[in-house]
Design a protein around this motif. Structure first.
Motif, PDB file in Angstrom:
ATOM      1  N   GLU A  62       0.982  -1.234   0.070  1.00  0.00           N
ATOM      2  CA  GLU A  62      -0.031  -0.146   0.073  1.00  0.00           C
ATOM      3  C   GLU A  62       0.893   1.336  -0.026  1.00  0.00           C
ATOM      4  O   GLU A  62       0.343   2.440  -0.284  1.00  0.00           O
ATOM      5  CB  GLU A  62      -0.803  -0.046   1.030  1.00  0.00           C
ATOM      6  N   GLU A  63       2.200   1.201   0.211  1.00  0.00           N
ATOM      7  CA  GLU A  63       3.044   2.309   0.326  1.00  0.00           C
ATOM      8  C   GLU A  63       3.677   2.648  -1.062  1.00  0.00           C
ATOM      9  O   GLU A  63       4.136   3.750  -1.169  1.00  0.00           O
ATOM     10  CB  GLU A  63       4.268   2.121   1.354  1.00  0.00           C
ATOM     11  N   PHE A  64       3.351   1.777  -1.963  1.00  0.00           N
ATOM     12  CA  PHE A  64       3.940   2.102  -3.241  1.00  0.00           C
ATOM     13  C   PHE A  64       2.988   2.352  -4.264  1.00  0.00           C
ATOM     14  O   PHE A  64       1.856   1.904  -4.412  1.00  0.00           O
ATOM     15  CB  PHE A  64       4.576   0.556  -3.953  1.00  0.00           C
ATOM     16  N   ARG A  88       5.798   5.935  -9.557  1.00  0.00           N
ATOM     17  CA  ARG A  88       7.265   5.572  -9.430  1.00  0.00           C
ATOM     18  C   ARG A  88       7.626   6.231  -8.035  1.00  0.00           C
ATOM     19  O   ARG A  88       8.539   6.806  -7.892  1.00  0.00           O
ATOM     20  CB  ARG A  88       8.347   5.968 -10.321  1.00  0.00           C
ATOM     21  N   ILE A  89       6.891   6.234  -6.970  1.00  0.00           N
ATOM     22  CA  ILE A  89       7.110   6.613  -5.592  1.00  0.00           C
ATOM     23  C   ILE A  89       6.724   5.646  -4.466  1.00  0.00           C
ATOM     24  O   ILE A  89       5.805   4.919  -4.681  1.00  0.00           O
ATOM     25  CB  ILE A  89       6.360   7.919  -5.360  1.00  0.00           C
ATOM     26  N   TRP A  90       7.814   5.565  -3.512  1.00  0.00           N
ATOM     27  CA  TRP A  90       7.268   4.642  -2.382  1.00  0.00           C
ATOM     28  C   TRP A  90       7.296   5.701  -1.284  1.00  0.00           C
ATOM     29  O   TRP A  90       8.329   6.315  -0.817  1.00  0.00           O
ATOM     30  CB  TRP A  90       8.647   3.758  -2.254  1.00  0.00           C
ATOM     31  N   THR A  91       6.300   5.710  -0.540  1.00  0.00           N
ATOM     32  CA  THR A  91       6.002   6.536   0.454  1.00  0.00           C
ATOM     33  C   THR A  91       5.969   5.727   1.833  1.00  0.00           C
ATOM     34  O   THR A  91       4.883   5.328   2.058  1.00  0.00           O
ATOM     35  CB  THR A  91       4.756   7.416   0.424  1.00  0.00           C
ATOM     36  N   ILE A  92       7.085   6.015   2.414  1.00  0.00           N
ATOM     37  CA  ILE A  92       7.194   5.122   3.985  1.00  0.00           C
ATOM     38  C   ILE A  92       6.469   6.108   5.090  1.00  0.00           C
ATOM     39  O   ILE A  92       6.874   7.403   4.986  1.00  0.00           O
ATOM     40  CB  ILE A  92       8.588   5.034   4.409  1.00  0.00           C
ATOM     41  N   PRO A  93       5.532   5.661   5.730  1.00  0.00           N
ATOM     42  CA  PRO A  93       4.711   6.592   6.483  1.00  0.00           C
ATOM     43  C   PRO A  93       5.621   6.996   7.843  1.00  0.00           C
ATOM     44  O   PRO A  93       6.648   6.187   8.166  1.00  0.00           O
ATOM     45  CB  PRO A  93       3.585   5.563   6.930  1.00  0.00           C
ATOM     46  N   ALA A  94       5.114   8.019   8.418  1.00  0.00           N
ATOM     47  CA  ALA A  94       5.920   8.532   9.727  1.00  0.00           C
ATOM     48  C   ALA A  94       6.286   7.633  10.472  1.00  0.00           C
ATOM     49  O   ALA A  94       7.291   7.535  11.193  1.00  0.00           O
ATOM     50  CB  ALA A  94       5.246   9.749  10.057  1.00  0.00           C
ATOM     51  N   VAL A 129      10.401   7.898  -1.466  1.00  0.00           N
ATOM     52  CA  VAL A 129      11.482   7.455  -2.176  1.00  0.00           C
ATOM     53  C   VAL A 129      11.275   7.453  -3.623  1.00  0.00           C
ATOM     54  O   VAL A 129      10.213   6.712  -4.095  1.00  0.00           O
ATOM     55  CB  VAL A 129      12.007   6.168  -1.631  1.00  0.00           C
ATOM     56  N   PRO A 130      11.895   8.198  -4.617  1.00  0.00           N
ATOM     57  CA  PRO A 130      11.736   7.818  -6.101  1.00  0.00           C
ATOM     58  C   PRO A 130      12.209   6.605  -6.518  1.00  0.00           C
ATOM     59  O   PRO A 130      13.422   6.092  -6.245  1.00  0.00           O
ATOM     60  CB  PRO A 130      12.610   9.171  -6.490  1.00  0.00           C
ATOM     61  N   LEU A 131      11.267   5.760  -7.273  1.00  0.00           N
ATOM     62  CA  LEU A 131      11.877   4.486  -7.621  1.00  0.00           C
ATOM     63  C   LEU A 131      12.451   4.523  -9.141  1.00  0.00           C
ATOM     64  O   LEU A 131      11.631   5.140  -9.959  1.00  0.00           O
ATOM     65  CB  LEU A 131      10.395   3.706  -7.725  1.00  0.00           C
ATOM     66  N   GLN A 168      -0.531 -10.112   0.007  1.00  0.00           N
ATOM     67  CA  GLN A 168      -1.377  -9.015  -0.456  1.00  0.00           C
ATOM     68  C   GLN A 168      -0.789  -7.682   0.306  1.00  0.00           C
ATOM     69  O   GLN A 168      -1.300  -6.647  -0.082  1.00  0.00           O
ATOM     70  CB  GLN A 168      -2.816  -9.239  -0.287  1.00  0.00           C
ATOM     71  N   ASP A 169      -0.140  -7.860   1.594  1.00  0.00           N
ATOM     72  CA  ASP A 169       0.157  -6.873   2.304  1.00  0.00           C
ATOM     73  C   ASP A 169       1.652  -6.501   2.621  1.00  0.00           C
ATOM     74  O   ASP A 169       2.067  -5.323   2.017  1.00  0.00           O
ATOM     75  CB  ASP A 169      -0.391  -6.843   3.847  1.00  0.00           C
ATOM     76  N   PHE A 170       2.516  -7.588   2.603  1.00  0.00           N
ATOM     77  CA  PHE A 170       3.895  -7.379   3.009  1.00  0.00           C
ATOM     78  C   PHE A 170       4.614  -7.576   1.479  1.00  0.00           C
ATOM     79  O   PHE A 170       4.231  -8.755   0.950  1.00  0.00           O
ATOM     80  CB  PHE A 170       4.357  -8.474   3.999  1.00  0.00           C
ATOM     81  N   VAL A 171       5.639  -6.859   1.377  1.00  0.00           N
ATOM     82  CA  VAL A 171       6.514  -6.906   0.122  1.00  0.00           C
ATOM     83  C   VAL A 171       7.589  -8.145   0.201  1.00  0.00           C
ATOM     84  O   VAL A 171       7.585  -9.050  -0.454  1.00  0.00           O
ATOM     85  CB  VAL A 171       7.275  -5.648  -0.137  1.00  0.00           C
ATOM     86  N   PHE A 172       8.011  -8.188   1.526  1.00  0.00           N
ATOM     87  CA  PHE A 172       9.074  -9.255   1.610  1.00  0.00           C
ATOM     88  C   PHE A 172       8.609 -10.005   2.836  1.00  0.00           C
ATOM     89  O   PHE A 172       8.307  -9.465   3.971  1.00  0.00           O
ATOM     90  CB  PHE A 172      10.416  -8.650   1.927  1.00  0.00           C
ATOM     91  N   LEU A 173       8.438 -11.243   2.577  1.00  0.00           N
ATOM     92  CA  LEU A 173       7.788 -12.325   3.623  1.00  0.00           C
ATOM     93  C   LEU A 173       8.750 -12.938   4.391  1.00  0.00           C
ATOM     94  O   LEU A 173       9.984 -13.290   3.943  1.00  0.00           O
ATOM     95  CB  LEU A 173       6.868 -13.185   3.178  1.00  0.00           C
ATOM     96  N   ASN A 174       8.544 -13.275   5.832  1.00  0.00           N
ATOM     97  CA  ASN A 174       9.224 -14.037   6.487  1.00  0.00           C
ATOM     98  C   ASN A 174       9.295 -15.472   5.950  1.00  0.00           C
ATOM     99  O   ASN A 174       8.333 -15.894   5.253  1.00  0.00           O
ATOM    100  CB  ASN A 174       9.096 -13.965   7.893  1.00  0.00           C
TER     101      ASN A 174
END
Length: 407
Positions: free
Chosen positions: A254-256, A261-267, A278-280, A296-302
């Motif tokens: 949801e941050e991408f 081409r922008i990744w917005t990391i929440p505060a 972050v410009p992608l 569906q939620d996490f980009v990188f899973l454990n």
């Protein structure tokens, strides 16, 4: 003779004072609140003693309590003073029985919901390792300077950052205990004007983050690209974006905005508690494309596919790639050194790429933009540089000094 009846007490609503006899009366306020009061004289002074509120205390119960007070008076005892004495004794007993660990756990339950999960874990680990074994079972009211020193002395010189944090945490817990009337007097863990006279002051120093020189990073990125798994992809994105481990590992789809081409990391996920864009670049999008559809939620899973990738997974994948002498955070130093030495981008653009705050408060007050377009050009150059792989190398880290405790 008693005058009030249960029916009258229940139904009356007019403000006023209604006598039941022998000093007991019902007081009704304009807001409709009803309370019992026993009025008496002791050694020439008139006293009003509360007996509770109706309906929690019935007419019958109020009369019984008034009878107990009359019995105290017959024995020559002031019933109100006796009540205060009993409360004081109960409070003293409670103070004596409450251990430091009990109070610390209450402090954690109260405040941890407002902290990041990592910060809460650090609190629990430091208390469990350094504090509880020495003073955890002591009554919190009895913790004194000698006992605080007993906790701090073994770690004060060997692990100064941890020792400073442990001291601060003990101080906060003891302050909370005092606010709950479980302690009296000064805080024995206070630094200024107290422990600073008993412990040596720590020297301000820098801690080195082992980092690869920029010339070796393209070869590492090439090697990571041939490795399977989300940890390798996360490490690639970390190097390409020059972000922190937690920001990458906890990334959510949801941050991408892939179209913009922008990744917005929440505060709440940023160290400075300010949202960061972050410009992608094309290389970053290629990494993201490889993990799309996994969750569906996490980009990188454990490994269990139940949540985000843990931060230590990046260190393990670097070891597997042969770069065991550097740490994930070191790539931010590598990027900053490369930007300063091999590009002409202004300092503020390079600093904002790392989500650093401007050193000058006046400059920061006037410059409220995030220079996204200028940073995009910088990150494009970084991606292009990282794509210049020529040959395999033996990775050898450099120690790049940064302020202790972070950026």
């Amino acid at each position: 003779m008693s005058k009030l009846t249960p029916k009258f007490v229940k139904e009356t609503s007019a403000p006023g004072t209604y006598q039941d006899g022998r000093g007991l009366f019902l007081k009704v306020t304009a807001g409709g609140t009803k309370s019992w009061v026993f009025r008496y004289s002791f050694q020439g002074d008139r006293r009003d003693m509360g007996q509770g509120s109706f309906p929690a205390v019935s007419l019958r119960d109020a009369r019984l309590e008034a009878d107990k007070a009359r019995l105290e008076l017959a024995r020559g005892t002031d019933p109100l003073a006796r009540r205060h004495q009993l409360r004081h004794e109960a409070q003293a007993k409670r103070r004596k029985g409450t251990t430091f660990k009990t109070e610390a756990e209450l402090f954690l339950r109260t405040h941890a919901p407002s902290w990041s999960p990592r910060h809460a874990v650090q609190w629990r680990n430091s208390l469990g390792t350094h504090v509880y074994p020495r003073i955890g079972e002591l009554p919190v009211a009895q913790v004194d300077t000698d006992q605080v020193l007993d906790v701090l002395a073994p770690i004060w010189s060997t692990t100064p950052v941890t020792a400073t944090r442990v001291r601060n945490r003990i101080e906060l817990i003891l302050d909370a205990a005092k606010a709950r009337q479980l302690r009296t007097g000064e805080n024995p863990a206070r630094w200024r004007g107290h422990l600073d006279k008993l412990l040596p002051r720590h020297k301000r120093s820098t801690l080195p983050f082992p980092a690869l020189p920029a010339e070796q990073v393209p070869a590492l990125l090439h090697r990571l690209d041939r490795m399977p798994g989300p940890a390798a992809r996360a490490c690639e994105l970390l190097i390409l974006t020059a972000t922190r481990s937690g920001e990458v590992c906890g990334a959510r789809w949801e941050e991408f905005d892939l179209a913009a081409r922008i990744w917005t990391i929440p505060a709440h996920r940023m160290k400075a508690k300010r949202a960061h864009r972050v410009p992608l670049t094309e290389a970053m999008l290629e990494v993201l494309e490889q993990v799309q559809g996994n969750h569906q939620d996490f980009v990188f899973l454990n490994a269990r596919r139940t949540g985000p990738l843990p931060g230590n997974a990046l260190r393990r994948v670097l070891d597997a790639a042969g770069a065991e002498n550097c740490v994930p955070h070191g790539f931010r130093s590598t990027f900053r050194t490369w930007a300063a030495e091999q590009t002409n981008h202004p300092r503020e653009v390079c600093e904002m790429a790392l989500a650093h705050t401007l050193e000058s408060k006046v400059e920061a007050a006037y410059n409220r933009g995030d220079l996204l377009d200028k940073r995009r050009g910088l990150m494009e150059e970084w991606s292009a540089f990282l794509g210049t792989f020529e040959r395999e190398v033996v990775f050898k880290a450099l120690s790049v000094s940064e302020p202790a405790g972070g950026e």
